[in-house]
Design a protein around this motif. Sequence first.
Motif, PDB file in Angstrom:
ATOM      1  N   THR A 163      -4.231   8.007  -8.978  1.00  0.00           N
ATOM      2  CA  THR A 163      -3.804   6.609  -8.929  1.00  0.00           C
ATOM      3  C   THR A 163      -3.035   6.310  -7.654  1.00  0.00           C
ATOM      4  O   THR A 163      -2.195   7.105  -7.222  1.00  0.00           O
ATOM      5  N   ASP A 164      -3.336   5.169  -7.061  1.00  0.00           N
ATOM      6  CA  ASP A 164      -2.560   4.677  -5.920  1.00  0.00           C
ATOM      7  C   ASP A 164      -1.402   3.863  -6.488  1.00  0.00           C
ATOM      8  O   ASP A 164      -1.617   2.784  -7.052  1.00  0.00           O
ATOM      9  N   TYR A 165      -0.199   4.373  -6.358  1.00  0.00           N
ATOM     10  CA  TYR A 165       0.959   3.700  -6.933  1.00  0.00           C
ATOM     11  C   TYR A 165       1.566   2.642  -6.007  1.00  0.00           C
ATOM     12  O   TYR A 165       2.605   2.073  -6.322  1.00  0.00           O
ATOM     13  N   PHE A 166       0.891   2.397  -4.900  1.00  0.00           N
ATOM     14  CA  PHE A 166       1.329   1.348  -3.974  1.00  0.00           C
ATOM     15  C   PHE A 166       0.149   0.443  -3.608  1.00  0.00           C
ATOM     16  O   PHE A 166      -0.284   0.385  -2.464  1.00  0.00           O
ATOM     17  N   PRO A 167      -0.391  -0.277  -4.604  1.00  0.00           N
ATOM     18  CA  PRO A 167      -1.524  -1.161  -4.326  1.00  0.00           C
ATOM     19  C   PRO A 167      -1.163  -2.298  -3.374  1.00  0.00           C
ATOM     20  O   PRO A 167      -2.023  -2.814  -2.674  1.00  0.00           O
ATOM     21  N   VAL A 168       0.103  -2.695  -3.362  1.00  0.00           N
ATOM     22  CA  VAL A 168       0.570  -3.705  -2.409  1.00  0.00           C
ATOM     23  C   VAL A 168       1.269  -2.975  -1.275  1.00  0.00           C
ATOM     24  O   VAL A 168       2.316  -2.355  -1.479  1.00  0.00           O
ATOM     25  N   LYS A 169       0.676  -3.040  -0.086  1.00  0.00           N
ATOM     26  CA  LYS A 169       1.211  -2.296   1.044  1.00  0.00           C
ATOM     27  C   LYS A 169       1.752  -3.231   2.122  1.00  0.00           C
ATOM     28  O   LYS A 169       1.443  -4.422   2.147  1.00  0.00           O
ATOM     29  N   GLN A 170       2.561  -2.658   3.000  1.00  0.00           N
ATOM     30  CA  GLN A 170       3.139  -3.413   4.107  1.00  0.00           C
ATOM     31  C   GLN A 170       2.640  -2.832   5.429  1.00  0.00           C
ATOM     32  O   GLN A 170       2.515  -1.614   5.570  1.00  0.00           O
ATOM     33  N   THR A 171       2.388  -3.710   6.378  1.00  0.00           N
ATOM     34  CA  THR A 171       1.974  -3.292   7.716  1.00  0.00           C
ATOM     35  C   THR A 171       2.944  -3.859   8.735  1.00  0.00           C
ATOM     36  O   THR A 171       3.179  -5.069   8.773  1.00  0.00           O
ATOM     37  N   LEU A 172       3.513  -2.997   9.549  1.00  0.00           N
ATOM     38  CA  LEU A 172       4.460  -3.434  10.573  1.00  0.00           C
ATOM     39  C   LEU A 172       3.718  -4.042  11.751  1.00  0.00           C
ATOM     40  O   LEU A 172       2.768  -3.446  12.275  1.00  0.00           O
ATOM     41  N   ARG A 173       4.168  -5.206  12.177  1.00  0.00           N
ATOM     42  CA  ARG A 173       3.535  -5.886  13.320  1.00  0.00           C
ATOM     43  C   ARG A 173       4.482  -6.103  14.496  1.00  0.00           C
ATOM     44  O   ARG A 173       4.032  -6.300  15.620  1.00  0.00           O
ATOM     45  N   HIS A 174       5.781  -6.071  14.247  1.00  0.00           N
ATOM     46  CA  HIS A 174       6.742  -6.378  15.312  1.00  0.00           C
ATOM     47  C   HIS A 174       7.816  -5.309  15.477  1.00  0.00           C
ATOM     48  O   HIS A 174       8.242  -5.047  16.606  1.00  0.00           O
ATOM     49  N   ALA A 175       8.283  -4.723  14.407  1.00  0.00           N
ATOM     50  CA  ALA A 175       9.319  -3.691  14.484  1.00  0.00           C
ATOM     51  C   ALA A 175       8.738  -2.432  15.112  1.00  0.00           C
ATOM     52  O   ALA A 175       7.632  -2.002  14.769  1.00  0.00           O
ATOM     53  N   THR A 176       9.476  -1.837  16.023  1.00  0.00           N
ATOM     54  CA  THR A 176       9.009  -0.625  16.703  1.00  0.00           C
ATOM     55  C   THR A 176       9.934   0.572  16.487  1.00  0.00           C
ATOM     56  O   THR A 176       9.584   1.682  16.866  1.00  0.00           O
ATOM     57  N   ASN A 177      11.102   0.354  15.864  1.00  0.00           N
ATOM     58  CA  ASN A 177      12.063   1.439  15.706  1.00  0.00           C
ATOM     59  C   ASN A 177      11.928   2.181  14.382  1.00  0.00           C
ATOM     60  O   ASN A 177      12.713   3.077  14.093  1.00  0.00           O
TER      61      ASN A 177
END
Length: 405
Positions: free
Chosen positions: A53-67
């Motif tokens: 099972t994928d327990y993180f079906p809602v994921k986040q993608t970073l577009r601006h933060a670089t640190n």
Amino acid sequence: MGIPRPIGGALLAVLPAILLTTAACGGTEPSASPATGAATADSRCVTSYDANTDYFPVKQTLRHATNFTLTYAKNYQVVTVKQPAPNAKPETYVLVRCGTPAPQLSGELAGAVTIETPIESLYSASTTHLPFITELGVLDRLKGVASAGYITSPEVLERVKSGAVTEYASGQEVDTEKVIGAKPDVLMTQGTEDKAYGPLRQAGIKVVANAEWLESTALGRAEWIRLMAALTGTEARANEVFGKIESDYTALAAKAKAATPVTVLPGQMYQGQWSMPNGGSYVAGLIKDAGGIYAWADASGSGSTTLDLEAVLAKAKDAKVWLAQVNEWKSLADVEKSDARYAKFSAFETGEVWSANKTMGPGGGNDYWERGVARPDLILGDLVAILHPDLAPGHEFTFYQKMTS
């Protein structure tokens, strides 16, 4: 929480900072359906683990933060903060879905800190964390702040007053016994290393670095809401909140780009020196996106250049608008009283002096340094209205106000 971190390179007011902590295993957004054995909003922790099972079906993608970086496995996330504090080595955190097995900490994960998520308790070292917590709807998870003195949020202050949130560094020195006794799931730092963090780590407190102030763009700083979301299990809400901030900011910048640039003077004197933002700083980016230009915009680097007042006068005396950040200034008389030479600037003569001190807290905290970090769209809205009032008729200012005559 604590005093806000230094807001690198810019509209001044470099303030001290403090620290934060959070706790484990509690969330408002279920990570998968009950049918696959994942937690529901009521149970929070997984009750029947399924390795497929994928327990993180809602994921986040970073577009601006670089640190910091954020990657996913099926039942855990890996967060690496590249620079937890100036010149510090990277720190990695493995955020394991509560009720599922933690991975072996070997290879790239060797030395990582394991934290069960969603967390239920957080200690915060900086006021800049507060807007993320409130925007994500998890204010009830906030259990401790370093110091309440500089907080501007009425909601947070009310929780401090009621005893729901405690102070753990009210004298700007961390009460380690108090923190250890409270056992928060996480203590979130202010982006600097405190002498108390070592003993707290040894006592089993999970210390997580929040170093958003080292980002070189305003949207990059605001995107640290995604770290708070990863800890609290509110990824869907973070996608919604940050997506709106990003789109509003982008639309404002596009509108201002078509306007004729206006010359700007950013900052003011502090302890005899003028901290002028370099061209790679987040302040330079805000001014550019608002349709402004200034004499040091070509200076390389994301920090600032230290100048004396005469040097600033020689190069920027004729700037049309002065954007300051002084809590005490309310009028042009206050400006001139601070230093009589300020009256030589053209913006002073024409009355175009603005300071980001419109919203202040009862203890003297400035909302620009608190809410402004999470809401660059609101800062940009104010700046566009100042530099190009024709583009924003009837604008209601959030952070800036014009100095009265």
